[in-house]
Design an enzyme around this catalytic site. Structure first.
Site, short mmCIF file in Angstrom:
data_model
loop_
_atom_site.label_atom_id
_atom_site.label_comp_id
_atom_site.label_asym_id
_atom_site.label_seq_id
_atom_site.Cartn_x
_atom_site.Cartn_y
_atom_site.Cartn_z
N LYS A 198 0.75 -0.75 0.04
CA LYS A 198 0.15 0.01 0.02
C LYS A 198 1.06 1.39 -0.18
CE LYS A 198 -3.52 1.94 2.28
NZ LYS A 198 -4.49 2.13 3.32
N GLU A 240 6.88 -6.55 1.10
CA GLU A 240 6.47 -7.22 1.99
C GLU A 240 5.95 -7.47 1.71
OE1 GLU A 240 5.46 -4.99 4.38
OE2 GLU A 240 6.35 -2.95 4.73
N LYS A 255 -2.13 -1.92 -4.26
CA LYS A 255 -2.84 -0.49 -4.19
C LYS A 255 -2.57 0.66 -4.20
CE LYS A 255 -5.97 1.94 -0.21
NZ LYS A 255 -6.56 1.29 1.73
N SER A 281 -10.11 6.09 -4.78
CA SER A 281 -10.72 6.60 -5.26
C SER A 281 -10.38 7.37 -5.84
CB SER A 281 -11.37 7.37 -3.67
OG SER A 281 -10.30 8.18 -2.90
N TYR A 320 -14.66 0.96 -7.19
CA TYR A 320 -16.26 1.66 -6.98
C TYR A 320 -16.98 1.83 -8.22
CZ TYR A 320 -13.63 3.53 -2.46
OH TYR A 320 -12.59 3.51 -1.48
#
Ligand code: PBG
Length: 333
Positions: A198, A240, A255, A281, A320
């Protein structure tokens, strides 16, 4: 010209193009993020995310039912906590009756077959908007203290009935701690979808408006660089993911998605686990904004953005756009 190879032969009509298409989207790959708020008021539209609103629990259930009927497999739930419940340590995260736990219980009672994913991080609950506990110096996010809270938070979510917990905080060692705590409490069937890579990205701006972490922090540009990854780094993402897998992650996530296709591919090649990507988003807002200006075709750009994430190697995509995709009869699955 005397050309033995003419790649255009396989592009000449739609039947041939379909037969030779390498990557497809499936309805089952899409996960819809939804925002829930307390109370019983009307949905609050989120201006920077056209089509998205904060929903009260009743409306959330209606929305989830509709999506499930359209063929959606999973939703990811994000609580918008009342600012009065926020404090510097994010205590509300451990309230077994907090908004997230209530929403999970209500959804599971109505829709037991819809897979439910809940974030594990403190940002919906902290007055400063960070994902962890802020140290006394007002700068450092305390790793081990935060992990302890996250492990308990994950147990509460599991006890409420969530299927997958998704640690999104980027603290070190949290996946292992969560796995151990879940197992100790008998939640051996609760899966961990780890936000493994992330990035400290500017693309989260609209989300921070939606959940109110920007308002708490007084800025969108909340600096999470001491725990989220440097956008310049690629090898570190592989590390990670490897750590999260060792610690017991069931699936790993990258992400944002669109600007990080190389990372999706790198991690895809390093693991046999399912790989998820989160089209965040800002990626959604960008496409909508350009389409509103008439500068991009909304549907075509949407479809291409998702297909590219699939092609890079993601099995699952949080987006979304999921609802719009499932509702659009012209989408070619
Ligand atoms: C927070 C969290 C964030 C998102 C999902 N979980 C934002 C952040 O790190 O500030 C972003 C999602 C999006 O932008 O759509 N733990």
């Amino acid at each position: 010209m005397n050309l033995p190879r003419r790649p255009r032969r396989l592009r000449q009509n739609s039947a041939i193009r379909k037969l030779t298409q390498e990557t497809w989207l499936r309805k089952e790959d899409l996960i819809q993020p939804l925002f829930v708020k307390g109370g019983s008021e009307e949905p609050t539209p989120i201006p920077s995310m056209p089509g998205m609103s904060r929903l009260n629990i009743e409306d959330l259930i209606e929305k989830a039912k509709k999506l499930h009927e359209l063929g959606l497999t999973a939703i990811a739930l994000f609580p918008c906590t009342d600012p009065e419940l926020k404090d510097p340590t994010g205590r509300e995260a451990l309230n077994v009756d907090n908004l997230a736990c209530q929403a999970i219980r209500a959804l599971k009672a109505e829709l037991p077959d819809l897979l439910l994913i809940a974030d594990v991080a403190l940002d919906p609950y902290t007055s400063h908007g960070h994902d962890g506990i802020l140290g006394e110096d007002g700068k450092n996010i305390l790793n081990d203290e935060t992990v302890e809270v996250l492990a308990n938070m994950a147990c509460n979510l599991a006890a409420s009935g969530v299927d997958w917990v998704a640690p999104s905080d980027m603290m070190d060692g949290r996946v292992g701690a969560i796995r151990e705590r879940l197992d100790d409490h008998g939640f051996t069937e609760t899966s961990i979808l780890a936000y493994s890579a992330k990035y400290a990205s500017a693309y989260y701006g609209p989300f921070r408006d939606a959940v109110g972490s920007a308002q708490s922090a007084g800025t969108h540009a909340l600096d999470k660089k001491t725990y989220q990854m440097n956008p310049a780094n690629r090898r570190e993402a592989v590390l990670e993911a490897a750590l999260d897998i060792e610690e017991g992650a069931d699936a790993v996530m990258i992400k944002p998605a669109g600007p990080y296709l190389d990372i999706i591919r790198d991690i895809r090649e390093q693991t046999t686990l399912p790989v998820a990507a989160y089209q965040v988003s800002g990626e959604y807002a960008q496409i909508h904004a350009a389409a509103e200006q008439g500068w991009l075709d909304l549907e075509k750009t949407r479809d291409e953005s998702l297909l590219a994430i699939r092609r890079a190697g993601a099995d699952l995509i949080l987006s979304y756009f999921a609802e719009a995709m499932l509702s659009d009869p012209d989408v070619r699955w």
